[in-house]
Design a protein around this motif. Sequence first.
Motif: not given
Length: 346
Positions: A44-47, A51-56, A272-274
């Motif tokens: 959950s922390q990695g996800l 997400l925060s990096n992708a939005i920025a 791998g999921l991340l």
Amino acid sequence: MRRILLLILLLLLLTQPVRAMDYTAPTVPDSGAELMPARTETFSQGLSKVLSNAIAYISPSLAEAAGICLSLVGIVMLHSVLETMPTDLKKVIGMVSALAIAGILLKRTSTMIHLGVETVRELSEYGKLLVPVLTAAMAAQGGVTGATALYAGTAMFNMLLGTAISNLLIPMLYCFLALAIAGTATGSERLNKLRDLVKSFVSWCLKILIYIFTGYIAITGVISGNADATAIKVTKLTMSGMIPVVGGMLSDASEAVLVSAGVMKNAVGTYGLLAILAVWIAPFIQIGAQYLLLKLTGALCGVFGAKEPSKLIDQFSGAMGLLLGMTATMCMLLLISTVCFMRGVG
């Protein structure tokens, strides 16, 4: 005396140096590596970090898309004004408006399609590197049959879906856009019906592929998982009963080895999921933002009474929706496979 000698030989064999197998997740593609967290304790922390990096990361793209939508609104407003004038050139006005909208949107749409194709390719290539690692780890855990079945299914559908998207569905997507532009410019109902048929074909191809894949995974997972669990139990019982004195100890030791293999497999699977989500999420958000903005623009343009230009904008939005479906299908295939590998035996 014979038993003592056998015991000594077994103990000598057990003193041989051993080394645990090393399972390392493959390198993440450059597009996803920028979004991967440097260090994380939980999924959950990695996800959340991804997400925060992708939005920025996509903020500049949104500004460009918003500017294009404003240009579309200006064209539709001009079309509405010209249509109210008493003139016999309404068909010409409609054709010019359709071509102007297409001229503005085609470059941006082509960029998004290229981004979607590149994302599918990177996901497919990363899957080809990740799945063998998970297969080896699951086999070490005792799931030989399950690992083989999952690997065969994932590899086959990965290749099939990647080939279908690149060589069939993307050309069909361009065909859909061409029919949408031509149908709007000429007002031909036949072209509009053919456009809808192409859209339905692309959508159903994606649905059928994912239905077949999930069905295969469900069936083979139950059968092979139970077979592997039974084989492990039989092996432990045989080892415990047939090897004198140390049979129980070896059985317990094998249990510890299997648990360790499972821990390593799950660690690789979580990474791998991340990685899969990191490769997929930024393009998905960019294409999704384009889809939503075009939907909003089409609805806004409908207020001005320009029916055909608004429909054309909606069709471009529909093309973005199909592209979202393609990237999401490839991502879902790899996520499902990875979770099934992490599930393990039984």
